[in-house]
Design an enzyme around this catalytic site. Sequence first.
Site, mmCIF file in Angstrom:
data_model
loop_
_atom_site.group_PDB
_atom_site.id
_atom_site.type_symbol
_atom_site.label_atom_id
_atom_site.label_comp_id
_atom_site.label_asym_id
_atom_site.label_seq_id
_atom_site.Cartn_x
_atom_site.Cartn_y
_atom_site.Cartn_z
ATOM 1 N N ASN A 32 33.838 77.326 28.132
ATOM 2 C CA ASN A 32 35.277 77.030 28.239
ATOM 3 C C ASN A 32 36.100 78.309 28.434
ATOM 4 O OD1 ASN A 32 35.322 78.187 25.724
ATOM 5 N ND2 ASN A 32 35.936 76.330 24.623
ATOM 6 N N LEU A 33 35.419 79.452 28.468
ATOM 7 C CA LEU A 33 36.045 80.766 28.686
ATOM 8 C C LEU A 33 37.080 81.128 27.613
ATOM 9 C CD1 LEU A 33 36.415 80.931 32.599
ATOM 10 C CD2 LEU A 33 34.723 82.070 31.152
ATOM 11 N N ASP A 51 34.646 72.176 28.234
ATOM 12 C CA ASP A 51 34.450 72.253 26.793
ATOM 13 C C ASP A 51 33.362 71.275 26.370
ATOM 14 O OD1 ASP A 51 36.592 73.227 24.348
ATOM 15 O OD2 ASP A 51 34.996 71.782 23.877
ATOM 16 N N PHE A 73 24.554 78.345 23.026
ATOM 17 C CA PHE A 73 25.224 79.505 22.412
ATOM 18 C C PHE A 73 26.716 79.249 22.206
ATOM 19 C CE2 PHE A 73 21.809 81.157 25.163
ATOM 20 C CZ PHE A 73 21.119 81.979 24.287
ATOM 21 N N ASN A 76 32.096 79.224 17.880
ATOM 22 C CA ASN A 76 32.885 80.311 17.304
ATOM 23 C C ASN A 76 32.020 80.998 16.258
ATOM 24 O OD1 ASN A 76 35.386 78.010 17.737
ATOM 25 N ND2 ASN A 76 35.649 80.067 18.553
ATOM 26 N N SER A 77 32.153 82.330 16.138
ATOM 27 C CA SER A 77 31.157 83.037 15.325
ATOM 28 C C SER A 77 31.721 84.166 14.453
ATOM 29 C CB SER A 77 30.064 83.594 16.241
ATOM 30 O OG SER A 77 30.649 84.483 17.164
ATOM 31 N N TYR A 141 31.430 79.625 8.613
ATOM 32 C CA TYR A 141 30.620 79.858 9.811
ATOM 33 C C TYR A 141 29.151 79.508 9.539
ATOM 34 C CZ TYR A 141 27.859 82.484 13.174
ATOM 35 O OH TYR A 141 26.923 82.838 14.104
ATOM 36 N N HIS A 189 32.532 94.016 15.190
ATOM 37 C CA HIS A 189 31.157 94.421 14.883
ATOM 38 C C HIS A 189 30.999 95.931 14.827
ATOM 39 C CE1 HIS A 189 30.597 90.260 16.434
ATOM 40 N NE2 HIS A 189 29.925 90.217 15.299
ATOM 41 N N PHE A 208 33.180 99.817 5.262
ATOM 42 C CA PHE A 208 33.608 98.816 4.271
ATOM 43 C C PHE A 208 32.722 98.898 3.026
ATOM 44 C CE2 PHE A 208 34.861 96.119 8.181
ATOM 45 C CZ PHE A 208 36.100 96.733 8.266
HETATM 46 N N1 UDP Z 1 31.120 97.369 8.931
HETATM 47 C C1 UDP Z 1 31.868 98.476 8.550
HETATM 48 N N2 UDP Z 1 32.982 98.786 9.287
HETATM 49 C C2 UDP Z 1 33.370 98.060 10.384
HETATM 50 C C3 UDP Z 1 32.586 96.942 10.772
HETATM 51 C C4 UDP Z 1 31.466 96.625 10.024
HETATM 52 O O1 UDP Z 1 31.563 99.156 7.573
HETATM 53 O O2 UDP Z 1 34.407 98.391 11.000
HETATM 54 C C5 UDP Z 1 29.901 97.036 8.169
HETATM 55 C C6 UDP Z 1 29.926 95.645 7.557
HETATM 56 O O3 UDP Z 1 30.507 95.678 6.263
HETATM 57 C C7 UDP Z 1 28.435 95.302 7.531
HETATM 58 C C8 UDP Z 1 27.850 96.054 8.727
HETATM 59 O O4 UDP Z 1 28.823 97.049 9.059
HETATM 60 O O5 UDP Z 1 27.838 95.825 6.379
HETATM 61 C C9 UDP Z 1 27.623 95.171 9.931
HETATM 62 O O6 UDP Z 1 28.804 94.431 10.174
HETATM 63 P P1 UDP Z 1 29.001 93.549 11.479
HETATM 64 O O7 UDP Z 1 30.400 92.986 11.432
HETATM 65 O O8 UDP Z 1 28.635 94.354 12.675
HETATM 66 O O9 UDP Z 1 27.921 92.403 11.345
HETATM 67 P P2 UDP Z 1 27.646 91.329 10.151
HETATM 68 O O10 UDP Z 1 26.653 91.984 9.244
HETATM 69 O O11 UDP Z 1 28.948 91.013 9.504
HETATM 70 O O12 UDP Z 1 27.076 90.171 10.893
#
Ligand code: UDP
Length: 333
Positions: A32-33, A51, A73, A76-77, A141, A189, A208
């Site tokens: 659905n782009l 869709d 695939f 929403n993820s 999710y 990511h 984080f």
């Molecule tokens: N992470 C981070 N800073 C960011 C993005 C992600 O420290 O700006 C960390 C996040 O807390 C996790 C790991 O990197 O431990 C991978 O996160 P990502 O969102 O890539 O994938 P997820 O594990 O959530 O599927």
Amino acid sequence: MSVLVLGGTGYIGSHAVYQLIDQDEKVIVIDNLETGHLEAIHPNATFYQGDIRDIDFLRKVFKAEPIHSVLHFAANSLVGESMENPLKYFDNNVHGTQVLLKAMTEYGVKKIVFSSTAATYGEPKQVPITEEMPTLPTSTYGETKLTMEKLMKWCGIAHGIRYVSLRYFNVAGARETAEIGEDHQPESHLIPIVLQTALNQREHVTIFGSDYNTDDGTCIRDYIHVEDLIAAHLLALDYLNNNGSSDIFNLGSSKGFSVKQIVETARKVTGNEIPVKYGPRRPGDPSVLIASSDKAREILGWIPERTHITKIVEDAWRWHSTHPLGYRTEGTS
Ligand code: UDP
């Protein structure tokens, strides 16, 4: 006969389309782009924009095309968004799959390879995570993906649909020739964010949490190269074509890397400084996620050949450095 790829303009779906076409399969793409990119569609694929919740649209495609199997695939993820807007996730992911299974049943299409997630397990009691461990998702999710697996299971019993559900760990990297890659708006990511920082598009990476119970205090994840991930989908299709019964497999490398190790690897690959700052933990992040992928290796014969962290970051870097604005650079860079 053709393979139908739902969500074939997204990051992972587009890599599947390219590999299928490399193997001389005829490929039909539905998307659905909403989050995908027109530029990511392989020129030899047949594209239908629409869709998966629209049964009349699906009927039109299933009627027009000789589809023998489906790679799904389309979903929403984003974990964070799913917590803020759970009904969006149940509607697109669960209801969408329900409509898809209805169309497959009506048109006698009985094979589906499904894009699932490590988020179905929630916070693991131990690692590596095997497929027998309890599924207790900690996000909407993850719950929707688990529900989608269950929809396929019960449609299997009632209508003879056979499925392979592939539970992904952290997918990263890009096709080696870099014509397709990862482009999320906004990007959440780790590896793309680290590489955008290497390109000076961000001032720093925020890590984080630095107080996790791990060697360096940052979270550990199991990163798998997107091309190896897709290779497992093609093996899963072979498995279903050879009358394999419905099953679930983890896809990971069985090795964990901390957030700090990823930044360090990216510094080496790019030769750039990549400043970091430390922020609070991201809600819902388990400290360590590592897959056992023995089952996929034994039953599907899967051998991940590109899944080394340096190779993953190198291939991702090739994509980001040649497409600094993602698909928006097409034709202008
Ligand atoms: N992470 C981070 N800073 C960011 C993005 C992600 O420290 O700006 C960390 C996040 O807390 C996790 C790991 O990197 O431990 C991978 O996160 P990502 O969102 O890539 O994938 P997820 O594990 O959530 O599927």
